[in-house]
Design an enzyme around this catalytic site. Structure first.
Site, PDB file in Angstrom:
ATOM      1  N   ASN A   8       0.872  -1.180   0.000  1.00 30.14           N
ATOM      2  CA  ASN A   8       0.000   0.000   0.000  1.00 30.14           C
ATOM      3  C   ASN A   8       0.908   1.229   0.000  1.00 30.14           C
ATOM      4  OD1 ASN A   8      -1.824   2.021   0.451  1.00 30.14           O
ATOM      5  ND2 ASN A   8      -2.393   1.365   2.528  1.00 30.14           N
ATOM      6  N   TRP A   9       1.036   1.831  -1.175  1.00 28.19           N
ATOM      7  CA  TRP A   9       1.967   2.968  -1.290  1.00 28.19           C
ATOM      8  C   TRP A   9       1.390   4.257  -0.712  1.00 28.19           C
ATOM      9  CZ3 TRP A   9       4.292   2.401  -6.952  1.00 28.19           C
ATOM     10  CH2 TRP A   9       5.231   1.364  -6.941  1.00 28.19           C
ATOM     11  N   LYS A  10       0.114   4.253  -0.383  1.00 27.57           N
ATOM     12  CA  LYS A  10      -0.534   5.468   0.149  1.00 27.57           C
ATOM     13  C   LYS A  10      -0.221   6.652  -0.760  1.00 27.57           C
ATOM     14  CE  LYS A  10      -0.359   3.346   4.657  1.00 27.57           C
ATOM     15  NZ  LYS A  10      -0.410   3.498   6.090  1.00 27.57           N
ATOM     16  N   HIS A  95      -9.820   1.221   4.126  1.00 29.37           N
ATOM     17  CA  HIS A  95      -8.594   1.451   4.900  1.00 29.37           C
ATOM     18  C   HIS A  95      -8.882   2.414   6.048  1.00 29.37           C
ATOM     19  CE1 HIS A  95      -4.592   2.703   6.054  1.00 29.37           C
ATOM     20  NE2 HIS A  95      -4.168   1.586   5.502  1.00 29.37           N
ATOM     21  N   GLU A  97      -7.297   4.794   7.284  1.00 27.18           N
ATOM     22  CA  GLU A  97      -7.053   6.222   7.024  1.00 27.18           C
ATOM     23  C   GLU A  97      -8.252   6.848   6.322  1.00 27.18           C
ATOM     24  OE1 GLU A  97      -3.181   5.708   5.205  1.00 27.18           O
ATOM     25  OE2 GLU A  97      -2.450   5.112   7.179  1.00 27.18           O
ATOM     26  N   GLU A 165      -6.095  -4.860  10.096  1.00 24.83           N
ATOM     27  CA  GLU A 165      -5.084  -3.867  10.441  1.00 24.83           C
ATOM     28  C   GLU A 165      -5.507  -3.128  11.708  1.00 24.83           C
ATOM     29  OE1 GLU A 165      -2.728  -2.603   6.689  1.00 24.83           O
ATOM     30  OE2 GLU A 165      -4.563  -1.434   6.731  1.00 24.83           O
ATOM     31  N   GLY A 171       1.598   2.347  10.860  1.00 25.22           N
ATOM     32  CA  GLY A 171       2.554   3.443  10.758  1.00 25.22           C
ATOM     33  C   GLY A 171       3.165   3.863  12.082  1.00 25.22           C
ATOM     34  N   SER A 207       2.637  -1.991  10.587  1.00 24.90           N
ATOM     35  CA  SER A 207       4.054  -2.025  10.951  1.00 24.90           C
ATOM     36  C   SER A 207       4.739  -3.355  10.633  1.00 24.90           C
ATOM     37  CB  SER A 207       4.258  -1.644  12.429  1.00 24.90           C
ATOM     38  OG  SER A 207       3.829  -0.305  12.645  1.00 24.90           O
ATOM     39  N   GLY A 228       2.540  -1.054   4.406  1.00 25.91           N
ATOM     40  CA  GLY A 228       2.593   0.365   4.062  1.00 25.91           C
ATOM     41  C   GLY A 228       4.030   0.833   3.924  1.00 25.91           C
ATOM     42  N   GLY A 229       4.539   1.476   4.966  1.00 26.67           N
ATOM     43  CA  GLY A 229       5.866   2.114   4.926  1.00 26.67           C
ATOM     44  C   GLY A 229       6.969   1.232   4.358  1.00 26.67           C
TER      45      GLY A 229
END
Ligand code: PGA
Length: 243
Positions: A8-10, A95, A97, A165, A171, A207, A228-229
């Site tokens: 997930n590159w956001k 998601h 977010e 999640e 994150g 994470s 993600g990150g």
């Protein structure tokens, strides 16, 4: 079923950066039999689709967000139908977010699941509890509602992925414990089975890093990750894919 690792590159990676990512990826010797999915920004989607195709990579991709109609007077929105025409296979939905920052409701999320399915896209439905909900012992109540309302009236025969999640792990560098992951995934699996679903995969997200991926991926009921990150750098993502 193969484990599925999704990136997930956001709101990261421009079209050029997306191309560079796949160019680098194509030079790595990735040694794992996994299904790979990437969710780029809508602006980078075409570049990603072209790169995957040109470099003959075994990635599939999807949009991070889209509207519930294919086209029309919806200023600023993305079309899942156009993404499908560009080669998308997946649709990321719900998601945390978007639930918190954009106030997406379970009702809207359910419409998105149905819209994605109507186009032949595979929904990856994200669910998860907040910190206070976890501490207050309400995890299963929260995710039951997200599943119940998110998957309302979709029929059992569909294939989909659920990404569990916990919001407090996204994150933050705080990863859920193996016991928490296993217990929750088992619960989700039972929930889906009890309602006649089969052919689903349950991914963990929050994470995930090269140094915890192996342990998490070896847990029962963990069919893959939504990362993600740590999906932004090829070297980190490679380690997670090979975990
Ligand atoms: P993270 O994000 O891996 O950076 O915690 C996961 C996600 O939001 O899907």
């Amino acid at each position: 079923m193969k484990k599925l690792i999704a990136a997930n590159w956001k709101l990261n990676h421009s079209p050029q950066e997306g191309r560079a990512f796949f160019k680098e990826w194509s030079q790595l010797k990735v040694n794992a039999d996994r299904d790979l999915v990437v969710f780029p920004t809508a602006l980078a989607a075409e570049a990603v689709s072209e790169s995957i195709h040109a470099l003959k990579l075994s990635f599939q991709w999807g949009l991070q967000n889209f509207w519930v109609e294919a086209q029309g007077a919806f200023t600023g929105e993305n079309s899942a139908k156009m993404a499908k025409d560009l080669g998308a296979s997946w649709a990321l939905i719900g998601h945390s977010e978007r639930r918190t920052l954009i106030a997406e409701s379970n009702e809207l999320i359910n419409k998105k699941v149905k819209h994605a399915l109507s186009l032949g896209l595979l929904p990856m439905l994200c669910i998860g509890e907040g910190l206070q909900e976890r501490q207050g012992g309400r995890t299963f109540e929260v995710i039951a509602r997200q599943l119940e309302e998110g998957l309302k009236d979709i029929g059992e025969a569909v294939s989909l992925a659920i990404a569990y999640e916990p919001v407090w792990a996204i994150g933050t560098g705080v990863v859920a414990t193996p016991e928490q992951v296993q217990e929750t995934h088992h619960w989700i699996q039972q929930w889906l089975k009890d309602r006649g679903f089969s052919g689903f995969r349950i991914l963990y997200g929050g994470s995930v890093k090269p140094d915890n991926a192996k342990q998490l991926l070896s847990l029962p009921y963990v069919d893959g990750f939504l990362v993600g990150g740590a999906s932004l750098k090829t070297a980190d993502f490679q380690k997670i894919v090979e975990a």
